[in-house]
Design an enzyme around this catalytic site. Structure first.
Site, PDB file in Angstrom:
ATOM      1  N   PHE A  50      -7.795  -6.078  -5.571  1.00 38.58           N
ATOM      2  CA  PHE A  50      -6.780  -5.415  -4.739  1.00 38.58           C
ATOM      3  C   PHE A  50      -6.698  -6.015  -3.353  1.00 38.58           C
ATOM      4  O   PHE A  50      -6.355  -5.340  -2.424  1.00 38.58           O
ATOM      5  CB  PHE A  50      -7.103  -3.910  -4.627  1.00 38.58           C
ATOM      6  CG  PHE A  50      -6.938  -3.213  -5.954  1.00 38.58           C
ATOM      7  CD1 PHE A  50      -8.043  -2.766  -6.641  1.00 38.58           C
ATOM      8  CD2 PHE A  50      -5.688  -3.094  -6.525  1.00 38.58           C
ATOM      9  CE1 PHE A  50      -7.894  -2.177  -7.878  1.00 38.58           C
ATOM     10  CE2 PHE A  50      -5.534  -2.497  -7.760  1.00 38.58           C
ATOM     11  CZ  PHE A  50      -6.650  -2.047  -8.442  1.00 38.58           C
ATOM     12  N   GLY A  51      -7.067  -7.247  -3.153  1.00 40.60           N
ATOM     13  CA  GLY A  51      -6.914  -7.715  -1.783  1.00 40.60           C
ATOM     14  C   GLY A  51      -7.491  -9.100  -1.583  1.00 40.60           C
ATOM     15  O   GLY A  51      -8.178  -9.624  -2.435  1.00 40.60           O
ATOM     16  N   LYS A  52      -7.221  -9.668  -0.409  1.00 38.46           N
ATOM     17  CA  LYS A  52      -7.702 -11.014  -0.090  1.00 38.46           C
ATOM     18  C   LYS A  52      -9.062 -10.905   0.603  1.00 38.46           C
ATOM     19  O   LYS A  52      -9.328  -9.958   1.339  1.00 38.46           O
ATOM     20  CB  LYS A  52      -6.709 -11.694   0.853  1.00 38.46           C
ATOM     21  CG  LYS A  52      -5.375 -11.977   0.186  1.00 38.46           C
ATOM     22  CD  LYS A  52      -4.594 -13.037   0.945  1.00 38.46           C
ATOM     23  CE  LYS A  52      -4.077 -12.533   2.278  1.00 38.46           C
ATOM     24  NZ  LYS A  52      -2.712 -11.956   2.160  1.00 38.46           N
ATOM     25  N   LYS A  71     -12.758  -7.877   2.968  1.00 38.60           N
ATOM     26  CA  LYS A  71     -11.644  -7.775   2.023  1.00 38.60           C
ATOM     27  C   LYS A  71     -10.556  -6.905   2.655  1.00 38.60           C
ATOM     28  O   LYS A  71     -10.839  -5.807   3.131  1.00 38.60           O
ATOM     29  CB  LYS A  71     -12.104  -7.178   0.690  1.00 38.60           C
ATOM     30  CG  LYS A  71     -10.970  -7.042  -0.318  1.00 38.60           C
ATOM     31  CD  LYS A  71     -11.421  -7.125  -1.751  1.00 38.60           C
ATOM     32  CE  LYS A  71     -12.049  -5.879  -2.258  1.00 38.60           C
ATOM     33  NZ  LYS A  71     -12.258  -5.933  -3.730  1.00 38.60           N
ATOM     34  N   ASP A 104     -15.104  -5.751 -14.917  1.00 36.92           N
ATOM     35  CA  ASP A 104     -14.498  -7.072 -14.650  1.00 36.92           C
ATOM     36  C   ASP A 104     -15.567  -8.123 -14.382  1.00 36.92           C
ATOM     37  O   ASP A 104     -15.460  -8.911 -13.438  1.00 36.92           O
ATOM     38  CB  ASP A 104     -13.514  -6.976 -13.475  1.00 36.92           C
ATOM     39  CG  ASP A 104     -12.391  -8.022 -13.587  1.00 36.92           C
ATOM     40  OD1 ASP A 104     -11.647  -8.206 -12.617  1.00 36.92           O
ATOM     41  OD2 ASP A 104     -12.297  -8.673 -14.660  1.00 36.92           O
TER      42      ASP A 104
HETATM   43  N1  499 Z   1     -12.906  -9.595  -4.887  1.00 40.50           N
HETATM   44  C1  499 Z   1     -13.939  -9.350  -4.051  1.00 40.50           C
HETATM   45  N2  499 Z   1     -14.359  -8.143  -3.669  1.00 40.50           N
HETATM   46  N3  499 Z   1     -15.431  -8.309  -2.891  1.00 40.50           N
HETATM   47  C2  499 Z   1     -15.638  -9.629  -2.788  1.00 40.50           C
HETATM   48  C3  499 Z   1     -16.696 -10.293  -2.055  1.00 40.50           C
HETATM   49  C4  499 Z   1     -17.722  -9.675  -1.357  1.00 40.50           C
HETATM   50  N4  499 Z   1     -18.533 -10.643  -0.828  1.00 40.50           N
HETATM   51  C5  499 Z   1     -18.039 -11.887  -1.174  1.00 40.50           C
HETATM   52  N5  499 Z   1     -18.504 -13.115  -0.907  1.00 40.50           N
HETATM   53  C6  499 Z   1     -17.842 -14.186  -1.415  1.00 40.50           C
HETATM   54  C7  499 Z   1     -16.678 -14.049  -2.193  1.00 40.50           C
HETATM   55  C8  499 Z   1     -15.976 -15.172  -2.826  1.00 40.50           C
HETATM   56  C9  499 Z   1     -15.291 -15.048  -4.031  1.00 40.50           C
HETATM   57  N6  499 Z   1     -14.776 -16.230  -4.362  1.00 40.50           N
HETATM   58  C10 499 Z   1     -15.067 -17.135  -3.420  1.00 40.50           C
HETATM   59  C11 499 Z   1     -14.740 -18.468  -3.349  1.00 40.50           C
HETATM   60  C12 499 Z   1     -15.196 -19.173  -2.261  1.00 40.50           C
HETATM   61  C13 499 Z   1     -15.953 -18.539  -1.289  1.00 40.50           C
HETATM   62  C14 499 Z   1     -16.279 -17.191  -1.376  1.00 40.50           C
HETATM   63  C15 499 Z   1     -15.832 -16.501  -2.454  1.00 40.50           C
HETATM   64  C16 499 Z   1     -16.197 -12.783  -2.459  1.00 40.50           C
HETATM   65  C17 499 Z   1     -16.876 -11.700  -1.955  1.00 40.50           C
HETATM   66  O1  499 Z   1     -14.730 -10.342  -3.537  1.00 40.50           O
END
Ligand code: 499
Length: 332
Positions: free
Chosen positions: A86-88, A104, A190
């Site tokens: 639900f978000g970037k 996020k 998921d």
């Molecule tokens: N959908 C979501 N909800 N919470 C998160 C989240 C919490 N801590 C995080 N740390 C890294 C990343 C991350 C995801 N893909 C990546 C690709 C490159 C670099 C970093 C990332 C995502 C998160 O993500």
């Protein structure tokens, strides 16, 4: 507007505990966007003092800075922003302590308290920790533990298939997180490589936007939750499922880690198959997609993780005891 409690005391942004954060989150999801959009300042609750509040404020670009995530593997120019359910997700850094976090951004109209309630209430070292929630304008900002090594999907896309000892390291961490969630009757819904992020010393599960806590021992979904390729046959059938569906999704994620592709897509190209739901229903588990060089122990683990019958499928706890996850020194 019933917002008085937050304005009392030390200002619209304040330190609090999980209960304070949950009451703020519920306030956000029960107050109309129109009401909230008149707010001049940011407001919210931070759980940690290494996010430094100044005179009751925590301003973007002066108290905390957001960056488009600098990729670990790709050239910085790509400015790839991982998209959650639900978000970037951006990288954030506290201006005073330089603490780095993930942030996020969720538009208020898309926000449901359940998106963060479970992540706030249930904490484990292999689940991305929630550090604070702030409302700026019409966007909710969730500050969380950052996986600066990026996601497993990003690593696969940049470096190709992972070696078995790397897969073992990731699988152990994810299974510990799943064992904890499943112990509280929580289904993540998921589990997949893009929702497993890497730190220097551990891997954590992220994105709890589809997570539910079962009240009984079966969850009957109103809608299909998750990402098709990693879905279990019982989830696809939509006649009720339980935590075992996450174990199956971990199995398909391991197939992806060892081959570099999700299951099914090599045998059934996406160009010819817009949906995999029928294939999963008829042909799961995708044992033919297991890599040729997969060790016999890991192959056994995958068969038990992707058993078509949920009651016969191993639990996260059982998989943690599999020989494949405890290779003897000389096997490595
Ligand atoms: N959908 C979501 N909800 N919470 C998160 C989240 C919490 N801590 C995080 N740390 C890294 C990343 C991350 C995801 N893909 C990546 C690709 C490159 C670099 C970093 C990332 C995502 C998160 O993500």
């Amino acid at each position: 507007h019933g917002l008085a409690p937050l304005a009392q005391g030390e200002g619209p942004v304040r330190y609090g505990n999980v209960a304070d954060m949950l009451s703020f989150i519920n306030l956000m999801s029960s107050t109309s966007t129109a009401t909230l959009s008149h707010l001049q300042e940011e407001m919210g609750v931070l759980l940690r003092t290494d996010m430094v509040i100044k005179e009751g404020r925590y301003r973007i670009d002066s108290d905390v800075t957001l960056f488009p995530w600098k990729l670990v593997y790709r050239n910085p120019g790509s400015g790839h922003i991982p998209k959650g359910s639900f978000g970037k997700v951006h990288l954030a850094q506290d201006a005073t302590t330089h603490k780095r976090m993930a942030c996020k951004l969720i538009p208020l109209e898309n926000f449901k308290a359940s998106d963060v309630e479970i992540q706030a209430r249930f904490r484990h070292e292999n689940i991305a920790e929630l550090f604070g929630v702030l409302l700026w304008g019409r966007t909710l900002h969730l500050f969380m533990e950052a996986g600066e090594g990026g996601s497993v999907l990003e690593k696969l896309e940049s470096c190709g298939p992972m070696r078995e000892f790397e897969i073992i390291w990731v699988a152990q961490q994810v299974l510990r997180g799943l064992e904890y969630l499943h112990g509280h009757n929580i289904i993540h819904h998921d589990v997949k490589p893009s929702n497993i992020v890497l730190m220097s010393d551990k891997a954590v599960l992220v994105d709890f936007g589809l997570t539910v806590q079962m009240t009984g021992d079966v969850y009957v979904p109103r809608d299909l939750r998750g990402t098709e390729m990693y879905m279990s046959p019982e989830l696809v059938l939509c006649r009720g499922h339980n935590t075992k569906t996450d174990v199956y999704s971990l199995g398909t994620s391991i197939v992806h880690m060892q081959t570099g592709s999700p299951p099914w897509v090599r045998r059934y190209p996406r160009s010819s198959y817009p949906s995999y739901l029928y294939i999963i229903h008829k042909k799961a588990p995708p044992l033919e997609d297991i890599s040729e060089d997969c060790s016999p122990a890991m192959k056994g683990l995958l068969q038990r993780a992707m058993d078509r019958v949920p009651s016969q499928r191993s639990s996260a706890t059982e998989l943690l005891h599999e020989e494949a996850l405890h290779p003897s020194r000389d096997e490595q």
